[in-house]
Design a protein around this motif. Structure first.
Motif, short mmCIF file in Angstrom:
data_model
loop_
_atom_site.label_atom_id
_atom_site.label_comp_id
_atom_site.label_asym_id
_atom_site.label_seq_id
_atom_site.Cartn_x
_atom_site.Cartn_y
_atom_site.Cartn_z
N ALA A 6 0.83 -1.21 0.00
CA ALA A 6 0.00 0.00 0.00
C ALA A 6 0.86 1.25 0.00
N PHE A 7 1.96 1.23 0.77
CA PHE A 7 2.86 2.39 0.81
C PHE A 7 3.49 2.65 -0.55
N LEU A 8 3.94 1.58 -1.22
CA LEU A 8 4.53 1.74 -2.55
C LEU A 8 3.51 2.25 -3.57
N THR A 9 2.28 1.75 -3.46
CA THR A 9 1.23 2.22 -4.36
C THR A 9 0.96 3.70 -4.14
N ALA A 10 0.83 4.10 -2.89
CA ALA A 10 0.60 5.51 -2.59
C ALA A 10 1.77 6.37 -3.04
N SER A 11 2.99 5.85 -2.89
CA SER A 11 4.18 6.58 -3.34
C SER A 11 4.19 6.75 -4.85
N ALA A 12 3.78 5.71 -5.57
CA ALA A 12 3.72 5.79 -7.04
C ALA A 12 2.71 6.85 -7.48
N ILE A 13 1.55 6.86 -6.84
CA ILE A 13 0.53 7.86 -7.17
C ILE A 13 1.04 9.26 -6.84
N GLY A 14 1.63 9.41 -5.66
CA GLY A 14 2.16 10.71 -5.26
C GLY A 14 3.27 11.21 -6.17
N ALA A 15 4.13 10.29 -6.61
CA ALA A 15 5.23 10.68 -7.50
C ALA A 15 4.70 11.16 -8.84
N GLY A 16 3.69 10.47 -9.37
CA GLY A 16 3.11 10.89 -10.65
C GLY A 16 2.49 12.27 -10.56
N VAL A 17 1.80 12.54 -9.46
CA VAL A 17 1.20 13.87 -9.26
C VAL A 17 2.26 14.93 -9.06
N ALA A 18 3.29 14.60 -8.28
CA ALA A 18 4.31 15.59 -7.95
C ALA A 18 5.10 16.02 -9.19
N ILE A 19 5.37 15.10 -10.09
CA ILE A 19 6.15 15.44 -11.29
C ILE A 19 5.42 16.50 -12.13
N ILE A 20 4.13 16.30 -12.35
CA ILE A 20 3.36 17.25 -13.14
C ILE A 20 3.25 18.60 -12.43
N LEU A 21 2.96 18.58 -11.16
CA LEU A 21 2.81 19.84 -10.42
C LEU A 21 4.14 20.60 -10.35
N SER A 22 5.24 19.88 -10.26
CA SER A 22 6.54 20.55 -10.21
C SER A 22 6.92 21.18 -11.55
N LEU A 23 6.39 20.63 -12.64
CA LEU A 23 6.67 21.18 -13.95
C LEU A 23 5.79 22.40 -14.25
#
Length: 229
Positions: free
Chosen positions: A212-229
């Motif tokens: 569950a932690f890895l899944t949440a991390s994957a979702i968070g990473a995908g969101v963070a990349i777009i928002l950071s750009l």
């Protein structure tokens, strides 16, 4: 049951109850998210079955529980129980893919309302949620890498939300993203991890928690990349 998202202790309890109904009072079972070890008694061989696929199908879990209760109450014979389990496995199917996408879209819009977003953002959230769910499901089947599929789905959802706000089709990018990724959030996995830990199944609880932690991390990473750009 484990392939359908059941808790570890529930699967072990079901196996033990069914074994006791057949006078196997010394049965031993050990279940993890990826495998099942079972022994009827000291005279019988120990069996090992690997679990390769895991999804969420609470309906199938309920049907199997019903069969185990009838067998434990001697309402049906062992042969009848086996036939019923085979029938459940063969005939109980998931909803069609298009219905799953519609359900994910509706859930995304509903969560958006729950978070107090504006009505203008609901269509965008529904579209992003449906597309993200479709990408995650199909990509996982093709690549067999669940975390990469969810990462890419979150990336696409964030991209749709960002562009919709930039072109005036949405107003609050953060709430659109939050509502749209909710169908990807491993809620049942987190719940089962906590319940297994509370039941003393530390191996299964920790492994499900890590997933569950890895899944949440994957979702968070995908969101963070777009928002950071």
């Amino acid at each position: 049951m484990m392939e359908s998202g059941a808790e570890t202790y529930r699967a072990e309890d079901t196996m033990d109850r069914m074994a006791q109904s057949q006078k196997l009072t010394e049965s031993q079972s050990f279940v993890t998210p990826t495998g099942i070890i079972f022994s009827g008694n000291k005279a019988l061989p120990t069996r090992l079955v690997r679990i390769n696929n895991r999804t969420t199908d609470l309906g199938k879990i309920a049907l199997v529980n019903g069969v185990s209760r009838k067998l434990a109450n001697t309402e049906i014979s062992l042969e009848d129980a086996y036939e019923e389990l085979k029938k459940i496995d063969e005939e109980h199917k998931m909803y069609p893919f298009w219905i799953q996408i519609i359900a994910a879209s509706i859930a995304s819009g509903a969560f958006l309302i729950l978070f107090g977003a504006k009505l203008l953002d609901i269509p965008t959230a529904m579209i992003a949620g449906g597309i993200g769910y479709a990408i995650a499901d199909k990509l996982e089947l093709k690549t067999k890498v669940k975390f990469f599929a969810e990462f890419l789905a979150a990336l696409v959802i964030s991209g749709i939300a960002t562009f919709s706000v930039a072109y005036g089709m949405g107003s609050e990018v953060d709430k659109i993203i939050i509502g749209s990724v909710m169908p990807l959030v491993p809620g049942l996995l987190i719940t089962n991890a906590v319940r297994d830990l509370m039941a003393g199944h530390f191996v299964s609880g920790l492994s499900k928690g890590a997933e569950a932690f890895l899944t949440a991390s994957a979702i968070g990473a995908g969101v963070a990349i777009i928002l950071s750009l």
